[in-house]
Design an enzyme around this catalytic site. Structure first.
Site, short mmCIF file in Angstrom:
data_model
loop_
_atom_site.label_atom_id
_atom_site.label_comp_id
_atom_site.label_asym_id
_atom_site.label_seq_id
_atom_site.Cartn_x
_atom_site.Cartn_y
_atom_site.Cartn_z
N CYS A 136 69.56 37.92 -14.43
CA CYS A 136 68.51 37.71 -15.58
C CYS A 136 68.88 38.63 -16.91
CB CYS A 136 67.20 38.19 -15.06
SG CYS A 136 65.86 37.85 -16.44
N CYS A 139 65.64 40.24 -18.43
CA CYS A 139 65.20 41.39 -17.60
C CYS A 139 65.73 42.55 -17.76
CB CYS A 139 65.12 40.95 -16.19
SG CYS A 139 64.51 39.19 -15.56
N ASP A 140 67.24 42.57 -17.78
CA ASP A 140 68.11 43.71 -17.54
C ASP A 140 68.90 44.08 -18.79
OD1 ASP A 140 67.06 43.87 -15.26
OD2 ASP A 140 68.71 42.60 -14.16
#
Ligand code: NAP
Length: 319
Positions: A136, A139-140
């Site tokens: 992701c 997200c990261d």
């Protein structure tokens, strides 16, 4: 609701398919519950940007799923924040068994459990998940500001996420196993035009290298020459498709060889009153809009079937 009360419809999964089913079911006045173990929105929540949902030229995945959620809530859809342990088909009604032991009985069930990222299954992938290996970018990606990252895959997701990471990272290597992308032409053009992205064609990742601090690179294999080499990188983002989340599909429901549920045009499985929608269902295009369309179809079909079932019961009572 008391455990003996019977729902008209239980929806398992709160992505675009499940939430749309909830909207249509409530508009059809079905007593409906939606069971979701995590954040409603499903995979859309972790999609950076959505640019192909008609009427919304550009919206973040999170914002779009919030809109679905608010819309469903405005019709009074009952949310049950629980994990489902099993779906048990029955004759009079089906039973959805929750992980906390509660049982939800329902005339119809819509399975909307979506899919999960496919794994590369190479050494280091699982060991360094969360320490440089990610599925992701939204997200990261933040953790890789001004760093070097490897993106694996050649579909829409890999191209979109490589473009997203190019806005954050110093350098992006896009590793694809063939010499042509599967992703859409418009994304291919954007990737080609992005100077920070270097495409490594006919190349596969055979291992992820790491030390105590996390990922430090990958082992690459040229599929044509067979030669291997190491490439230094701080992160590896894997976007090689996904697998249907079919663990809750009851035995006896037909699935294809890849594990996608086979349905008719009403999204109904071979077990009457059990429907499958979205990425769980075998179909040509897996898009937010087609998941939403499935949710609409299944809810309308369920509404008619539940109505007929109740009418039959009433008739037989008076005969
Ligand atoms: P996908 O279209 O199935 O693409 C998967 C990619 O990963 C392919 O390029 C495939 O290579 C590669 N791959 C698969 N297994 C591999 C392995 N073991 N090792 C190396 N590479 C591997 O998956 P996706 O990109 O996640 O997209 C899924 C669906 O969502 C698609 O229908 C897509 O159009 C849709 N989607 C749409 C949007 C959008 O419209 N904005 C955004 C994201 C996703 P090959 O090409 O050689 O098979």
């Amino acid at each position: 609701m008391s455990q003996t009360e019977i729902y008209d419809l239980i929806i398992v999964g709160g992505g675009p398919g499940g939430l749309t089913a909830g909207i249509y079911a409530r508009r059809a006045a079905l007593k409906t519950g939606l069971v979701e173990k995590g954040l409603p929105g499903g995979q859309v929540n972790i999609t950076e940007g959505v640019e192909n949902y008609p009427g919304l030229e550009s919206i973040s995945g999170f914002d779009l799923s919030q809109k679905f959620l608010q819309h469903a809530k405005s019709y009074g859809l009952e949310f049950i924040q629980q994990e489902v342990a099993a779906v048990e088909p029955g004759l009079d009604f089906h039973t959805v068994r929750l992980a906390n032991g509660d049982l939800l009985n329902s005339h119809a069930v819509i399975l909307a459990t979506g899919g999960s990222p496919r794994k590369l299954n190479v050494p280091g992938e699982m060991e360094y998940y969360g320490r440089g290996v990610s599925y992701c970018a939204t997200c990261d990606g933040f953790f890789f500001r001004e760093k070097t990252v490897v993106v694996v895959g050649g579909g829409d997701t890999a191209l979109e996420e490589a473009l997203y990471l190019a806005k954050i990272a110093r350098r992006v290597f896009l590793v694809h196993r063939r010499d042509a992308f599967r992703g859409s032409r418009i994304l291919q053009q954007r990737v080609t035009a992005e100077p920070l992205i270097e495409v490594l064609w006919n190349t596969v990742v055979t291992g992820i290298l790491a030390n105590d601090e996390g990922v430090r690179g990958v082992v690459l294999k040229d599929t044509e020459s067979g030669s291997s080499q190491e490439l230094g990188a701080d992160g590896v983002f894997i976007f090689i498709g996904f697998l249907p989340n079919n663990q809750l599909v009851p035995q006896g429901i037909k699935m294809d060889a890849d594990g996608y549920v086979i349905t008719d045009e009403k999204c109904e499985t071979n077990l009457p009153g059990i429907y499958a929608v979205g990425d769980l269902r075998q179909k040509y295009a897996k898009q937010i809009i087609t998941a939403a369309a499935d949710g609409c179809t299944a809810a309308l079909a369920a509404a008619l079937s539940v109505e007929m079932k109740k009418a039959e019961k009433m008739t037989s009572k008076f005969l």
